[in-house]
Design an enzyme around this catalytic site. Sequence first.
Site, short mmCIF file in Angstrom:
data_model
loop_
_atom_site.label_atom_id
_atom_site.label_comp_id
_atom_site.label_asym_id
_atom_site.label_seq_id
_atom_site.Cartn_x
_atom_site.Cartn_y
_atom_site.Cartn_z
N GLY A 87 -7.40 8.36 7.93
CA GLY A 87 -7.68 8.71 9.94
C GLY A 87 -8.94 8.55 10.18
O GLY A 87 -10.19 8.77 8.57
N ASN A 144 -10.34 1.07 1.26
CA ASN A 144 -8.63 0.63 2.40
C ASN A 144 -9.21 1.15 3.78
O ASN A 144 -9.62 2.19 3.64
CB ASN A 144 -7.01 1.55 1.46
CG ASN A 144 -6.89 0.72 0.56
OD1 ASN A 144 -7.65 0.21 -0.12
ND2 ASN A 144 -5.76 1.33 0.01
N VAL A 145 -8.81 -0.41 4.21
CA VAL A 145 -9.55 0.78 5.87
C VAL A 145 -8.13 -0.04 6.86
O VAL A 145 -7.31 -0.98 7.14
CB VAL A 145 -10.37 -0.41 6.89
CG1 VAL A 145 -10.71 0.10 7.67
CG2 VAL A 145 -11.93 -0.81 5.14
N HIS A 189 -9.86 5.08 -0.52
CA HIS A 189 -9.00 4.81 0.91
C HIS A 189 -9.52 5.55 1.59
O HIS A 189 -10.40 6.69 1.28
CB HIS A 189 -7.84 5.85 -0.13
CG HIS A 189 -6.47 4.80 -0.53
ND1 HIS A 189 -5.51 4.59 0.11
CD2 HIS A 189 -7.11 4.27 -1.64
CE1 HIS A 189 -4.24 3.44 -1.44
NE2 HIS A 189 -5.84 3.83 -2.04
N GLY A 190 -9.08 5.29 2.97
CA GLY A 190 -10.14 6.08 4.12
C GLY A 190 -11.34 5.57 4.40
O GLY A 190 -11.67 6.76 4.76
N ASP A 219 0.82 -1.33 0.04
CA ASP A 219 -0.12 0.06 -0.25
C ASP A 219 0.79 1.18 0.05
O ASP A 219 2.01 0.96 0.49
CB ASP A 219 -0.59 -0.05 1.11
CG ASP A 219 -1.92 0.87 0.96
OD1 ASP A 219 -2.45 1.53 0.26
OD2 ASP A 219 -2.08 1.40 2.59
N HIS A 220 0.44 2.49 -0.37
CA HIS A 220 1.12 3.63 -0.83
C HIS A 220 2.36 3.21 -1.02
O HIS A 220 3.16 4.17 0.16
CB HIS A 220 1.08 4.11 0.64
CG HIS A 220 -0.30 4.30 0.36
ND1 HIS A 220 -0.86 5.68 0.41
CD2 HIS A 220 -1.35 4.46 1.35
CE1 HIS A 220 -2.33 6.26 0.56
NE2 HIS A 220 -2.47 5.44 0.78
O1 G3H Z 1 -4.36 2.93 2.84
C1 G3H Z 1 -5.27 2.69 3.24
C2 G3H Z 1 -6.31 3.19 3.90
O2 G3H Z 1 -6.58 4.76 2.67
C3 G3H Z 1 -7.30 3.17 5.09
O3 G3H Z 1 -7.23 4.71 5.63
O4 G3H Z 1 -6.92 4.79 8.21
O5 G3H Z 1 -8.68 6.10 7.24
O6 G3H Z 1 -8.34 3.57 7.25
P1 G3H Z 1 -8.30 4.61 7.03
ZN ZN Z 2 -4.77 5.07 1.76
#
Ligand code: G3H
Ligand code: ZN
Length: 284
Positions: free
Chosen positions: A179, A228-229, A206-207, A80-81
């Site tokens: 986050g 993505n979590v 994401h997020g 990821d990323h």
């Molecule tokens: O790449 C990982 C995610 O975008 C996590 O986002 O921490 O808001 O669930 P989150």
């Molecule tokens: Zn992310």
Amino acid sequence: MLAAMTDLLAEAKAGGFAVGSFNVYNLEGALAVVEAAERTRSPAAIQLHSPAVKSGGPPLVALCLAAARGANVPMAVHFDHGSSVGEIEEALAIGFTSIMADGSRLPYAENVEFTKKMTTLAHSKKVAVEGELGRLAGTEGDMVVPESEGSMTDPDQAASFVEQTGVDALAVCIGNSHGRSGTKDRLDFGLLARIRSAVVVPLVLHGASGVSEPSIRRCIDLGVTKFNVNAELRGAYVSALSQGLHSQPPDLAELMRSATVAVRDVVSNKLRIFRSSGRAGGMV
Ligand code: G3H
Ligand code: ZN
């Protein structure tokens, strides 16, 4: 069983559900994702971002791959990323089956150049690539982007970005953020619909921590195929550990197990919301 991310995404796109991709940091996290996926009969992905890979190294990646191989449902293992050539080369060498080439911090032309180069490299090893267009605000590991520096995905640019880079999936910025802080439910569904009509590859949000169930379902209806979590899993892990520390002396095996179960329950609920429960059947 270890599965290709492209297969999981294609199945999800065709079946009207989404693949949950969950950040883990250790064995407990990996087991939690596998157990949740098996209990709900759901395809899913284990993902590691750069701080987790730096801390756990190749043994942690090997552990995630082994957990995915041993699962009785299809599971991908995703980096990821990835934001530099060096870390993506390393991720490909260690054996990730899917990577994110994140050039979203770069101006458009440089994002295209970076993502295209990483896609060519990853495809030569039969590894799927997710790119990102726009800039996601919030905090994800060592990546901190103030809200003032965030930007939305431009649908017209998205079409040429996908065409020029050859990515297999596109992460979109439609008001989502990394986050748990701030409002997570300010998604621009009109923009998502315009991006969906402009590109053919699966879309990624994401997020996903803290985004409400109705919003998640609307995203799926408008073409989001991967969520993505991270933050919600981290929260469950840390609170299970801190509660367990009250017993003296703490039983470490029990403590680890309680953290696994806490994360597993969060993942199971997400898989239900992503409509992927019961969808592993046709893929094994
Ligand atoms: O790449 C990982 C995610 O975008 C996590 O986002 O921490 O808001 O669930 P989150
Ligand atoms: Zn992310």
